[in-house]
Design an enzyme around this catalytic site. Structure first.
Site, PDB file in Angstrom:
ATOM      1  NE  ARG A 151      -3.962   1.763   1.348  1.00 13.23           N
ATOM      2  CZ  ARG A 151      -5.045   2.419   0.597  1.00 13.23           C
ATOM      3  NH1 ARG A 151      -5.143   1.981  -0.655  1.00 13.23           N
ATOM      4  NH2 ARG A 151      -6.128   3.195   0.967  1.00 13.23           N
ATOM      5  CB  THR A 429      -9.680  -0.024  -6.891  1.00 12.23           C
ATOM      6  OG1 THR A 429      -9.381   1.122  -6.329  1.00 12.23           O
ATOM      7  CG2 THR A 429      -9.022  -1.351  -6.175  1.00 12.23           C
ATOM      8  CB  THR A 447      -6.191   1.049  -5.526  1.00 15.12           C
ATOM      9  OG1 THR A 447      -6.945   2.117  -5.523  1.00 15.12           O
ATOM     10  CG2 THR A 447      -5.250   1.177  -4.257  1.00 15.12           C
ATOM     11  CG  ASN A 449      -8.180   6.806  -3.786  1.00 14.41           C
ATOM     12  OD1 ASN A 449      -9.126   5.803  -3.793  1.00 14.41           O
ATOM     13  ND2 ASN A 449      -8.460   7.901  -3.214  1.00 14.41           N
ATOM     14  CG  ASP A 471      -8.553   5.468   0.355  1.00 14.61           C
ATOM     15  OD1 ASP A 471      -9.633   6.010   0.236  1.00 14.61           O
ATOM     16  OD2 ASP A 471      -7.834   4.726  -0.329  1.00 14.61           O
ATOM     17  CB  SER A 500      -7.161  -0.098   2.066  1.00 18.80           C
ATOM     18  OG  SER A 500      -7.783  -0.757   0.718  1.00 18.80           O
ATOM     19  CB  SER A 501     -12.316  -0.419   1.299  1.00 20.74           C
ATOM     20  OG  SER A 501     -12.897   0.511   2.005  1.00 20.74           O
ATOM     21  N   GLY A 521     -13.992  -0.639  -6.171  1.00 18.98           N
ATOM     22  CA  GLY A 521     -15.164   0.266  -5.946  1.00 18.98           C
ATOM     23  C   GLY A 521     -14.963   0.818  -4.401  1.00 18.98           C
ATOM     24  N   GLY A 522     -14.029   1.385  -4.064  1.00 14.51           N
ATOM     25  CA  GLY A 522     -14.100   2.110  -2.687  1.00 14.51           C
ATOM     26  C   GLY A 522     -14.546   1.217  -1.753  1.00 14.51           C
TER      27      GLY A 522
END
Ligand code: GLY
Length: 617
Positions: A151, A429, A447, A449, A471, A500-501, A521-522
């Site tokens: 990340r 992403t 990603t 973002n 984020d 992050s998701s 998709g967030g």
């Protein structure tokens, strides 16, 4: 552009706004003890009696092709079954890049690395060299799970005040850019867990970049939409405007276009990740972002590293669930939701997932479960290297049982009924999976973002730089681009990683990967991954059925239940009138990729919502 792509890969504006009569076979059981003990993982032991009773039933209930519990989910005639390996990415040529490398004798990690680099060229608005990601690997031979965290992170000299001043600072321009981890991550994965030389796995990406690939529907729609948005700022974002947006004249579908990233890929193939993190590319990135307000330094890039984290694990419905720990919130939220469903099925729910009935009651319960998980995400989750994240508690059975007790089966509740923390008043992403016949698998989500990230493009090699700094919680109570309200736990700090998701997840049974899934998709990544996994593991769907099935999303705040149109038509009214949800139609909720290994072979599916296509052999 397609409204869906706009929703999920555009610079998303803040999102507008089951009594399971459940058989014992749903209860989890500690199949995973040996592995967990070795890795000292937070294994979640379930109630032993029901676990023991469940064993036999679970072994008998292994999903097979013929088990399609959902009457609406007829097996698609066009679904291919492969015998060696399968790859699902959100661009057909990315899936083929993985297969090309597998056919050359590569393993699932070689294939994943090839896909990751290829996507930088094929879906430059979604992921790539200027971004970062998470990779979960299941090595069936050695019975080990690996979670790689590459990340992006904040530069050392970051200042919170700079972001508090204006929301846009974290979305576009130099301050939006986190130190990229993508190249380090993929090179590390290959070196440690792959088997082929870097130059070999980079071949497909290099070929796509230099020989060009035809623009598909998704790319044309997305680039047109981005061009419209970027036009007033074309001078500020000249690299993006000229190199990716065709100065506003996006050519038609089928036009073959090359990528400016060919040179960077060639340098990486020759010199490894240092070609990106030291030398001319690093210097060009630093010069560009610092001319736009960032304090990123050459040291930030040179010191970027990959973190190997203990995989987050649990049992669900007879599978060992392997998913990503913080700094992703995805794995914690996924386990929390599965645990609450499990507790509800043991207790007061009255939906039988085994019978595959998905009605308004099921969607109500699913929404309630999501609201709890997202409320906790808002309060507790952040980079666990910087803040204490109560992962064990949030993913424990006892906590799930408490939350299950708070769920009202006949009615939704106001936001203050979920979590403890209420904020003060005051698609870019990508996900891909690789699975093989030996039971190895990779689930990887990468990603930059939002679409085209910060809109800054490094000038020498056309590298699209992320806007992952958005984020973070940039100011108390201020929603990020996906409408997420977050807490101090996710505040900006030097070298910290933004929450992050991303939820790359593998389900293992008897030591072999059975399902792999994830999404882009967030925050909708979490709810989409949950639903695809439930579709496959509980409703007996094939990957194609599972990713195609319509979805819901609730992220606690905004207090709105999003339904894809088919579900809106069928269940919108009862969910609103009977259960009290504020419902809103969404043209598409996330893009998921999934793969499975069944008795008759391997299947994989790319989400039609993003025009992907799986491949295999
Ligand atoms: N940038 C999307 C995520 O990491 O959740």
């Amino acid at each position: 552009m397609a409204a869906w792509a706009e929703d999920h890969f555009g610079d998303a504006a803040p999102v507008k706004p089951v009594v399971l009569e459940f058989s014992m076979s749903s209860r989890r059981k500690p199949l995973f003890q040996k592995f967990a003990a070795r890795q000292q993982l937070p294994l979640l032991f379930r109630r032993s009696l029901s676990g023991l009773l469940a064993v036999g039933a679970l072994l008998l209930s292994l999903p097979t092709e013929s088990r399609s519990a959902d009457p609406s989910a007829a097996t698609p005639a066009d679904e291919t079954v492969w015998q060696h390996a399968a790859v699902a990415a959100d661009h057909p040529l990315a899936s083929q890049a993985g297969v090309e490398v597998l056919r050359r004798g590569g393993n699932v990690v070689d294939a994943a690395v090839a896909v990751g680099f290829a996507l930088s060229v094929l879906r430059p608005a979604s992921s790539g060299l200027g971004g970062g990601g998470f990779m979960v690997i299941w090595d069936a031979k050695q019975q080990r799970a690996i979670a790689l965290d590459y990340r992006e992170r904040a530069p050392l000299a970051v200042s919170r005040e700079a972001y508090a001043a204006a929301a846009d600072e974290s979305r576009k321009g130099g301050l939006a850019v986190g130190v990229p981890g993508h190249v380090r991550g993929l090179c590390h994965a290959l070196e440690k867990y792959g088997s082929l030389p870097l130059a070999e796995v980079l071949k497909p990406a290099l070929r796509y970049a230099t020989q060009g690939v035809p623009l598909d529907d998704h790319e044309v729609a997305l680039r047109k939409s981005q061009a419209k948005r970027a036009e007033p700022d074309a001078d500020r974002f000249v690299g993006l405007w000229q190199q990716y947006l065709f100065e506003g004249n996006v050519p038609p579908v089928g036009t073959r276009v090359t990528s400016p990233q060919g040179r960077a890929l060639q340098l990486i193939a020759e010199h490894g990740s240092d070609a990106f993190y030291r030398g001319e590319i690093a210097a060009a990135i630093v010069k560009l972002v610092c001319s736009r307000g960032s304090e990123m330094t050459l040291d930030d890039l040179a010191q970027m590293d990959v973190v190997e984290r203990p995989v987050l694990t649990s049992q669900y419905s007879g599978f060992d669930v392997l998913t990503m720990p913080p700094p992703s919130s995805g794995g914690v939220a996924l386990l929390e939701t599965l645990n609450i469903l499990d507790a509800l099925e043991d207790g007061k729910l009255c939906i039988d997932l085994n019978r595959g009935r998905r009605d308004e009651h099921y969607y109500h319960v699913l929404a309630e479960v999501m609201k709890h998980a997202f409320a906790d995400r808002a309060e507790f989750l952040g980079d666990a290297d910087f803040v204490d994240v109560p992962v064990k508690r949030l993913t424990s059975d006892s906590y799930a049982e408490k939350l299950a007790d708070r769920i009202q089966l006949d009615r939704t509740q106001p936001p203050e009924a979920y979590g403890r923390f209420l904020p003060k008043d005051d698609a870019g992403t990508t996900h891909f999976c690789v699975i093989d016949v030996a039971g190895n698998a990779v689930a990887c989500t990468e990603t930059i973002n939002t679409s085209f990230g910060s809109w800054l493009v490094e000038p020498t090699c056309g590298i699209v730089l992320n806007n992952e700094m958005d984020d973070f919680t940039t100011a108390a109570g201020r929603p990020n681009a996906f409408g997420l309200i977050q807490s101090e736990a996710n505040a900006i700090a030097p070298r910290k990683k933004p929450l992050s998701s991303m939820t790359p997840t593998i389900l293992v049974k008897d030591g072999k990967a059975v399902f792999a899934a994830g999404a882009s998709g967030g925050p909708r990544i979490i709810s989409a991954t949950l639903q695809v996994l439930l579709n496959m593991s509980r409703f007996g769907m094939t990957p194609q059925q599972a990713v195609r099935a319509p979805r819901i999303h609730h992220q606690w705040l905004p207090n709105t239940l999003l339904l894809e149109s088919e579900l809106m038509t069928e269940f919108g009214k009862p969910l609103q009138e009977k259960y009290g949800h504020a419902v809103s139609k969404s043209s598409g909720l996330a893009a998921t990729q999934a793969a499975s290994r069944m008795a008759d072979g391997l299947r994989a599916a790319s989400d039609p919502r993003k025009h992907g296509q799986a491949a295999g052999f």
